[in-house]
Design a protein around this motif. Structure first.
Motif, PDB file in Angstrom:
ATOM      1  N   PRO A  75      79.996  11.582  59.966  1.00 39.04           N
ATOM      2  CA  PRO A  75      79.914  12.882  59.276  1.00 39.04           C
ATOM      3  C   PRO A  75      78.483  13.417  59.188  1.00 39.04           C
ATOM      4  O   PRO A  75      78.280  14.633  59.171  1.00 39.04           O
ATOM      5  CB  PRO A  75      80.476  12.585  57.885  1.00 39.04           C
ATOM      6  CG  PRO A  75      80.526  11.119  57.764  1.00 39.04           C
ATOM      7  CD  PRO A  75      80.625  10.550  59.129  1.00 39.04           C
ATOM      8  N   GLU A  76      77.495  12.501  59.137  1.00 39.33           N
ATOM      9  CA  GLU A  76      76.115  12.968  58.987  1.00 39.33           C
ATOM     10  C   GLU A  76      75.596  13.613  60.267  1.00 39.33           C
ATOM     11  O   GLU A  76      74.566  14.266  60.261  1.00 39.33           O
ATOM     12  CB  GLU A  76      75.196  11.831  58.525  1.00 39.33           C
ATOM     13  CG  GLU A  76      75.050  10.650  59.460  1.00 39.33           C
ATOM     14  CD  GLU A  76      76.106   9.570  59.232  1.00 39.33           C
ATOM     15  OE1 GLU A  76      77.265   9.927  58.903  1.00 39.33           O
ATOM     16  OE2 GLU A  76      75.781   8.387  59.386  1.00 39.33           O
ATOM     17  N   ASN A  81      81.101  20.560  57.209  1.00 43.16           N
ATOM     18  CA  ASN A  81      80.898  20.108  55.831  1.00 43.16           C
ATOM     19  C   ASN A  81      82.219  20.174  55.097  1.00 43.16           C
ATOM     20  O   ASN A  81      83.043  21.041  55.351  1.00 43.16           O
ATOM     21  CB  ASN A  81      79.831  20.936  55.126  1.00 43.16           C
ATOM     22  CG  ASN A  81      78.440  20.551  55.591  1.00 43.16           C
ATOM     23  OD1 ASN A  81      77.819  21.258  56.376  1.00 43.16           O
ATOM     24  ND2 ASN A  81      77.969  19.391  55.171  1.00 43.16           N
ATOM     25  N   PHE A  90      77.203  14.913  42.882  1.00 48.60           N
ATOM     26  CA  PHE A  90      76.298  13.828  42.498  1.00 48.60           C
ATOM     27  C   PHE A  90      76.098  13.905  40.989  1.00 48.60           C
ATOM     28  O   PHE A  90      75.452  14.821  40.490  1.00 48.60           O
ATOM     29  CB  PHE A  90      74.969  13.947  43.237  1.00 48.60           C
ATOM     30  CG  PHE A  90      75.146  14.021  44.730  1.00 48.60           C
ATOM     31  CD1 PHE A  90      75.969  13.118  45.391  1.00 48.60           C
ATOM     32  CD2 PHE A  90      74.521  14.999  45.465  1.00 48.60           C
ATOM     33  CE1 PHE A  90      76.156  13.192  46.762  1.00 48.60           C
ATOM     34  CE2 PHE A  90      74.699  15.077  46.832  1.00 48.60           C
ATOM     35  CZ  PHE A  90      75.513  14.173  47.483  1.00 48.60           C
ATOM     36  N   MET A  93      72.660  14.399  39.151  1.00 48.28           N
ATOM     37  CA  MET A  93      71.796  15.511  39.534  1.00 48.28           C
ATOM     38  C   MET A  93      72.276  16.800  38.864  1.00 48.28           C
ATOM     39  O   MET A  93      73.417  16.915  38.452  1.00 48.28           O
ATOM     40  CB  MET A  93      71.833  15.717  41.047  1.00 48.28           C
ATOM     41  CG  MET A  93      71.295  14.567  41.859  1.00 48.28           C
ATOM     42  SD  MET A  93      71.253  15.039  43.599  1.00 48.28           S
ATOM     43  CE  MET A  93      70.913  13.467  44.366  1.00 48.28           C
ATOM     44  N   TYR A 101      70.412  19.313  47.980  1.00 49.44           N
ATOM     45  CA  TYR A 101      70.273  17.976  48.565  1.00 49.44           C
ATOM     46  C   TYR A 101      70.330  17.956  50.100  1.00 49.44           C
ATOM     47  O   TYR A 101      69.461  17.392  50.762  1.00 49.44           O
ATOM     48  CB  TYR A 101      71.345  17.041  47.990  1.00 49.44           C
ATOM     49  CG  TYR A 101      71.213  15.623  48.477  1.00 49.44           C
ATOM     50  CD1 TYR A 101      70.161  14.834  48.061  1.00 49.44           C
ATOM     51  CD2 TYR A 101      72.134  15.085  49.372  1.00 49.44           C
ATOM     52  CE1 TYR A 101      70.013  13.542  48.512  1.00 49.44           C
ATOM     53  CE2 TYR A 101      71.996  13.785  49.832  1.00 49.44           C
ATOM     54  CZ  TYR A 101      70.940  13.021  49.399  1.00 49.44           C
ATOM     55  OH  TYR A 101      70.798  11.745  49.861  1.00 49.44           O
ATOM     56  N   GLY A 102      71.347  18.603  50.658  1.00 51.63           N
ATOM     57  CA  GLY A 102      71.512  18.589  52.108  1.00 51.63           C
ATOM     58  C   GLY A 102      70.343  19.245  52.832  1.00 51.63           C
ATOM     59  O   GLY A 102      69.929  18.797  53.904  1.00 51.63           O
ATOM     60  N   ILE A 105      67.332  16.962  52.933  1.00 53.13           N
ATOM     61  CA  ILE A 105      67.444  15.929  53.959  1.00 53.13           C
ATOM     62  C   ILE A 105      66.969  16.466  55.302  1.00 53.13           C
ATOM     63  O   ILE A 105      66.361  15.764  56.090  1.00 53.13           O
ATOM     64  CB  ILE A 105      68.899  15.422  54.043  1.00 53.13           C
ATOM     65  CG1 ILE A 105      69.174  14.542  52.847  1.00 53.13           C
ATOM     66  CG2 ILE A 105      69.148  14.668  55.332  1.00 53.13           C
ATOM     67  CD1 ILE A 105      70.565  14.027  52.771  1.00 53.13           C
ATOM     68  N   ARG A 149      77.562  23.659  47.734  1.00 53.98           N
ATOM     69  CA  ARG A 149      76.837  22.563  48.363  1.00 53.98           C
ATOM     70  C   ARG A 149      77.198  22.437  49.841  1.00 53.98           C
ATOM     71  O   ARG A 149      76.367  22.079  50.672  1.00 53.98           O
ATOM     72  CB  ARG A 149      77.167  21.260  47.619  1.00 53.98           C
ATOM     73  CG  ARG A 149      76.336  20.095  48.036  1.00 53.98           C
ATOM     74  CD  ARG A 149      76.642  18.885  47.211  1.00 53.98           C
ATOM     75  NE  ARG A 149      78.009  18.419  47.431  1.00 53.98           N
ATOM     76  CZ  ARG A 149      78.504  17.306  46.912  1.00 53.98           C
ATOM     77  NH1 ARG A 149      77.750  16.576  46.130  1.00 53.98           N
ATOM     78  NH2 ARG A 149      79.745  16.938  47.144  1.00 53.98           N
ATOM     79  N   ALA A 150      78.462  22.723  50.168  1.00 55.97           N
ATOM     80  CA  ALA A 150      78.877  22.668  51.570  1.00 55.97           C
ATOM     81  C   ALA A 150      78.437  23.932  52.314  1.00 55.97           C
ATOM     82  O   ALA A 150      77.951  23.866  53.443  1.00 55.97           O
ATOM     83  CB  ALA A 150      80.392  22.492  51.657  1.00 55.97           C
ATOM     84  N   MET A 153      74.802  24.553  53.791  1.00 54.22           N
ATOM     85  CA  MET A 153      74.440  23.903  55.049  1.00 54.22           C
ATOM     86  C   MET A 153      74.744  24.787  56.251  1.00 54.22           C
ATOM     87  O   MET A 153      74.404  24.441  57.377  1.00 54.22           O
ATOM     88  CB  MET A 153      75.194  22.575  55.200  1.00 54.22           C
ATOM     89  CG  MET A 153      75.036  21.606  54.052  1.00 54.22           C
ATOM     90  SD  MET A 153      73.346  21.125  53.796  1.00 54.22           S
ATOM     91  CE  MET A 153      73.071  20.101  55.237  1.00 54.22           C
TER      92      MET A 153
END
Lengths: 350, 277
Positions: A75-76, A81, A90, A93, A101-102, A105, A149-150, A153
């Protein structure tokens, strides 16, 4: 490869030990689709979504995204997503940290991360909560954060695993509107897993109805609703009355009494009649009318459902407008005649 | 009094009379001094000065060996608890049970077990000789710091596994899946998702292992040999043979404060390491 579908499953099957969750499935999802996988729990729809996201590797077959074989990618390493049913935020957080977060990274510049996080939080209308801990949010708010969050990205394909199943009806409705708005605003490709046919009807541009690890029928929701390919699909997508009958010489005669012309080979058939197709008539000279006795009347506000007993073991459900008649001439035990316009697409040869 | 506070009374009484009161008494005594088998009240820091001037090597040794044992124990316990929680699937509970069942073997039993394993004609030496890997027995195995570290680590392991496993159990699988979905590598998942949420479990395990090993004086006596003079051994003799309770108390409080500082320092460093990213 410009006209290749954005996401493609080629001959994907998945077994967990002796249990087959997905059986040899081919599927193509185009850029911009809001694609729904619909089916009861245990039909393999979530497994299929996890195969797309890289959380489950298929036993056989391959997964292609944007013309590249990603079957062996985790998946990474996929441009997808996922929004999970139970969010998976999370818990240590804040809202902003979750969404950022994503991007962190990917080692984007701090100002970039802040701007994109802010923009997506505005899109899901959570910008006033950015410093809250996610554990303090309500279910609907957590769902928005998970979505943000998804989305932040910018996934090629956004995977939604029953994202609204944990919410109450009213909230679910408003999230439907929200999801449609977001899909229109960003024009992305969404894949939704759901067991709620109403949700699929109101959201999806395409739907695949799944039955024990296979795709039973695929198409636009309206097509599938109007021309179901099997009894299973007819009953799963919307309400359906299934009437048994015989076709002889181009005329179908139903066990319940009515008959109407329909071309095709002789044999047993099933006729699908949607409750809203049925109309109450006084006396009908036409053949395509059936008579029965009201067993039950269920009030829904805007409409009324009549449960009408046709024969000893066949009850048909009709949906009619509420009127003065209901409770007056239409009561438990009243005899009624129902008529509908036969639809050749709703005759199944089973 | 808030509702339900009554429930805390029994524990408070026990804790107060059996722990806080004696400790407070010895804190006071540590400023007195002993003379000819008699304890004379007063106030002087002599005992503390004597502690750091007479036993500096023993204090440093105690803190160092405690730190090594606690670090080793916490590391192994984390690995084991991690496997139970994330990798072992349905065998996880079996592994956990196996770890906990060793608690049934007593403290002294374990020490004597290691004596028979590590001794000159112990199992390990016999095996190595039999395999022809060594030509004469290694006598450094037993009666050394090494033996103390091995024995205490073995003893403390199940006690350290429990708090870490408890903390790891609180982590949602979906959080790990989400992090991977957002592009996190395994090491980022570990540092960003798992370690921060297991922080208190890890520090609890570390403190447990550290305090028990730094305060131990039985294990070093039985498997430690001459070089492992823990401060606990000296404290015991002050209270016992030398009948110098004030000095013993001062040595105890010095060790207690230093131990607390070590744990706070380790906790802070660990937290800073996690926040750095």
């Amino acid at each position: 490869m410009t006209d290749a579908p954005l996401l493609q499953l080629r001959g994907v099957s998945k077994s967990f030990g002796p249990v087959t969750a997905v059986e040899h499935t081919d599927l193509s999802i185009e850029q911009g689709d809001f694609f729904a996988l619909l089916g009861p729990s245990g039909c393999g729809k979530t497994t299929l979504l996890r195969v797309m996201g890289g959380f489950v590797s298929p036993t056989r077959g391959s997964v292609w995204i944007g013309g590249a074989d990603v079957t062996r990618h985790g998946p990474e390493h996929r441009p997808t997503n996922m929004v999970f049913q139970r969010y998976g935020l999370f818990s240590h957080m804040t809202v902003r940290q979750n969404v950022a977060y994503g991007l962190q990274i990917q080692r984007l510049a701090k100002s970039d991360v802040a701007a994109r996080t802010r923009a997506v939080l505005e899109l899901v209308q959570m910008e006033h909560y950015e410093n809250e801990s996610v554990t303090h949010l309500s279910g609907g708010q957590q769902q928005r954060v998970a979505l943000a969050r998804a989305l932040v990205m910018g996934p090629k394909v956004l995977l939604l695993d029953e994202p609204l199943a944990a919410l109450d009806l009213k909230l679910r409705r408003s999230m439907h509107v929200e999801l449609r708005r977001i899909h229109k605003a960003i024009g992305g490709t969404f894949v939704l897993v759901s067991h709620d046919q109403g949700e699929v009807m109101s959201l999806a541009s395409r739907v695949a109805v799944m039955d024990s690890g296979r795709i039973a029928q695929e198409g636009r929701p309206k097509e599938v609703y109007q021309a179901p390919a099997s009894r299973y699909v007819a009953t799963f997508l919307g309400e359906a009355n299934l009437l048994e009958g015989e076709r002889r010489g181009g005329v179908i005669t139903l066990a319940a009494g009515a008959s109407f012309p329909h071309d095709g080979p002789d044999g047993t058939v099933t006729v699908v009649v949607r409750p809203e197709q049925l109309e109450l008539v006084q006396e009908s000279a036409e053949d395509i009318a059936i008579a029965g006795m009201i067993r039950d009347i269920i009030y829904f506000g805007s409409h009324v459902e009549l449960h009408v007993r046709l024969t000893r073991d066949q009850i048909i459900v009709a949906q009619v407008q509420d009127s003065e008649q209901v409770g007056d001439t239409l009561r438990d035990g009243s005899r009624v005649t129902l008529w509908w316009r036969p639809d050749p697409r709703k005759v199944l040869k089973e | 009094m808030p509702k339900g506070a009554l429930l805390a009374v029994p524990a408070t009484v026990v804790y107060g009379t059996l722990f806080v009161a004696p400790l407070a008494f010895f804190l006071v005594v540590s400023f007195w001094h002993a003379s000819l088998f008699e304890i004379i009240p007063g106030f002087s820091l002599d005992n503390y000065v004597k502690t750091v001037t007479t036993y500096p090597r023993s204090i440093v040794f105690t803190l160092t060996i405690g730190l090594s044992i606690a670090a080793l124990t916490t590391l192994i316990a984390f690995g084991f608890a991690y496997v139970i929680r994330f990798k072992a699937g349905r065998y996880g509970p079996v592994l956990l049970f196996m770890a906990l069942v060793t608690l049934f073997g007593g403290y002294l039993v374990k020490i004597y077990a290691w004596k028979t394993i590590l001794g000159i004609d112990g199992i390990l030496n016999s095996a190595l000789l039999g395999l022809g890997l060594i030509s004469e027995p290694i006598d450094l195995l037993l009666y050394s710091s090494f033996a103390v570290v091995i024995t205490l680590t073995h003893y403390l392991l199940p006690l350290a596994i429990l708090p870490i496993y408890g903390a790891l159990r609180g982590i949602d699988d979906l959080e790990v899946a989400s992090a991977r979905d957002l592009g996190a590598s395994s090491s980022r998942v570990m540092c960003d998702i798992i370690l921060p949420q297991a922080y208190f479990g890890i520090i609890a395990a570390f403190a447990f292992a550290y305090l028990i090993s730094a305060g131990d004086y039985v294990t070093p006596r039985l498997v430690g040999g001459t070089e492992t003079r823990m401060i606990g051994n000296f404290i015991e003799s002050q209270f016992g043979m030398r009948m110098n309770t004030p000095l013993g108390a001062a040595m105890s409080f010095t060790t207690l404060v230093l131990s607390a500082l070590v744990i706070v320092a380790v906790g802070t460093i660990f937290r800073l390491f996690l926040r750095r990213r």
